[in-house]
Design a protein around this motif. Structure first.
Motif, PDB file in Angstrom:
ATOM      1  N   HIS A 248      76.193 -90.752  88.083  1.00 40.64           N
ATOM      2  CA  HIS A 248      77.715 -90.506  88.060  1.00 40.64           C
ATOM      3  C   HIS A 248      78.094 -89.904  89.368  1.00 40.64           C
ATOM      4  O   HIS A 248      79.391 -89.816  89.379  1.00 40.64           O
ATOM      5  CB  HIS A 248      78.289 -90.394  86.827  1.00 40.64           C
ATOM      6  N   LYS A 251      78.605 -91.899  94.464  1.00 36.23           N
ATOM      7  CA  LYS A 251      79.698 -92.933  94.696  1.00 36.23           C
ATOM      8  C   LYS A 251      79.685 -93.591  95.969  1.00 36.23           C
ATOM      9  O   LYS A 251      79.151 -93.201  96.967  1.00 36.23           O
ATOM     10  CB  LYS A 251      81.213 -92.247  94.665  1.00 36.23           C
ATOM     11  N   TYR A 271      81.080 -99.186  82.580  1.00 35.56           N
ATOM     12  CA  TYR A 271      80.646 -99.156  84.138  1.00 35.56           C
ATOM     13  C   TYR A 271      79.203-100.060  84.249  1.00 35.56           C
ATOM     14  O   TYR A 271      78.832-100.374  83.077  1.00 35.56           O
ATOM     15  CB  TYR A 271      80.380 -97.864  84.368  1.00 35.56           C
ATOM     16  N   PHE A 285      73.360 -95.197  90.684  1.00 35.06           N
ATOM     17  CA  PHE A 285      74.649 -94.771  90.677  1.00 35.06           C
ATOM     18  C   PHE A 285      75.483 -95.761  89.735  1.00 35.06           C
ATOM     19  O   PHE A 285      75.112 -96.681  89.436  1.00 35.06           O
ATOM     20  CB  PHE A 285      75.064 -94.831  92.052  1.00 35.06           C
ATOM     21  N   ASN A 287      79.026 -97.541  88.885  1.00 38.41           N
ATOM     22  CA  ASN A 287      80.221 -98.209  89.715  1.00 38.41           C
ATOM     23  C   ASN A 287      81.002 -98.992  88.652  1.00 38.41           C
ATOM     24  O   ASN A 287      80.418 -99.580  87.602  1.00 38.41           O
ATOM     25  CB  ASN A 287      79.342 -99.536  90.530  1.00 38.41           C
ATOM     26  N   HIS A 302      79.225 -86.853  95.104  1.00 41.62           N
ATOM     27  CA  HIS A 302      80.766 -86.742  94.549  1.00 41.62           C
ATOM     28  C   HIS A 302      80.445 -85.854  93.479  1.00 41.62           C
ATOM     29  O   HIS A 302      80.075 -86.194  92.368  1.00 41.62           O
ATOM     30  CB  HIS A 302      81.219 -88.072  94.358  1.00 41.62           C
TER      31      HIS A 302
END
Ligand code: ADP
Ligand code: MG
Length: 303
Positions: A248, A251, A271, A285, A287, A302
């Motif tokens: 998470h 990004k 997600y 990751f 999204n 991030h």
């Protein structure tokens, strides 16, 4: 407080636990995590006095915990232990199992106490059911309630929710841990499930290679996992330029120097977990939406 000093133990020649030291304050929720075979169960049994240690000592307040060489009967009144393999009396009812060690001289108190415990483990409707006809998860809950019956000062729980299905697990976990906090019962929980730790544990240790690899608050280890092993406990992670990042924390951005190719999207509820290839390395990751396979994306860390 529980004081563990240089605890060392082996079943045969190879040591399982080497030089383990830590302290737990009264009322604390203390988590012991580690991979399967890392020695979590062995540590709990050692704290309970099930073994004669090769070296080291364990104290609860002023009392030293001794093993079978010093004690005819293993265990102490102030400490209860719920094993990974719980051992109940199959031919008597749930409430009889829970009340087994409560005095019959106070029948009203016994009834009240049993009812309270049945509620904590959400088994009120099964009070009269014989234990042999319960499921694994229900038996685990009876074992928990029985350990709590005489209100110990400290309780050792070995993967206490491992047999309990997801429908019940969340609420049961909250009930049990909140109950222990309310009664100021110190608890040591061995687990490999992050949900048993996050939001509940005051302190946690990570067992690896017979030693304590980390001893910190869950927040500290979550934000600074230091090793891939610790990160993997908390979730999907990546190692990029030697840094550890959870899925998470990566990004998609307009442009960056981390260009990846999407290979798969996994639906995760709120997600999608995206698997992509970045410099010949698979990365993960999160999204909001599903992505096309082979789509090129730019990623950024991030925090
Ligand atoms: P965990 O609970 O973290 O999965 P255990 O404490 O059960 O780990 O086991 C730690 C190590 O000790 C493992 O290598 C296991 O095979 C070994 N072990 C566990 N119990 C025994 C036993 N009774 N005799 C010999 N070795 C054991
Ligand atoms: Mg175990």
């Amino acid at each position: 407080m529980l004081n563990v000093k240089n605890l060392t133990f082996s079943y045969n020649k190879t040591p399982v636990l080497k030089d383990i030291s830590f302290e737990i304050n009264p009322g604390e929720n203390f988590a012991v995590i580690g991979e399967s075979g890392s020695g979590k169960s062995t540590l709990l049994k050692a704290l309970y006095g099930e073994f004669d240690l090769s070296f080291g000592e364990v104290f609860w307040k002023e009392t030293e915990i001794f093993g079978p060489k010093h004690n005819l009967v293993i265990g102490y009144d102030f400490m209860k232990y719920v094993a990974q393999e719980f051992d109940l009396m199959p031919f008597i009812s749930v409430e009889e199992n829970i009340g087994k060690f409560l005095s019959n001289f106070f029948p009203e108190e016994k009834l009240k106490r049993t009812a309270e415990l049945l509620e904590v483990v959400e088994l009120t409707t099964f009070a009269k059911t014989k234990v042999k006809s319960l499921s694994g998860g229900q038996k685990q809950r009876v074992a928990l309630a029985r350990a709590l019956a005489k209100q110990p000062e400290i309780i050792l729980l070995d993967e206490p929710f491992s047999h309990i299905d997801n429908f019940k697990k969340q609420s049961l976990r909250r009930r049990v841990f909140n109950y222990l906090k309310e009664k100021n019962i110190t608890c040591v929980v061995a687990t490999h499930d992050k949900d048993d730790v996050l939001g509940f544990a005051d302190q946690m240790i990570v067992l690896h290679n017979n030693k304590i690899q980390a001893n910190a608050k869950p927040e500290q280890l979550y934000y600074n996992p230091k090793t891939p092993l610790v990160a993997s406990f908390f979730g999907e992670f990546n190692i990029i330029n030697k840094g550890i990042f959870y899925a998470h924390q990566l990004k998609i951005v307009e442009k960056s120097n981390l260009k990846a190719t999407v290979i798969r999207s996994y639906f995760k509820g709120n997600y999608y977990l995206i698997e992509a290839v970045l410099n010949n390395q698979n990365v993960f990751f999160e999204n909001e939406t599903k992505l096309e396979n082979n789509q090129k994306v730019f990623l950024q860390k991030h925090l």
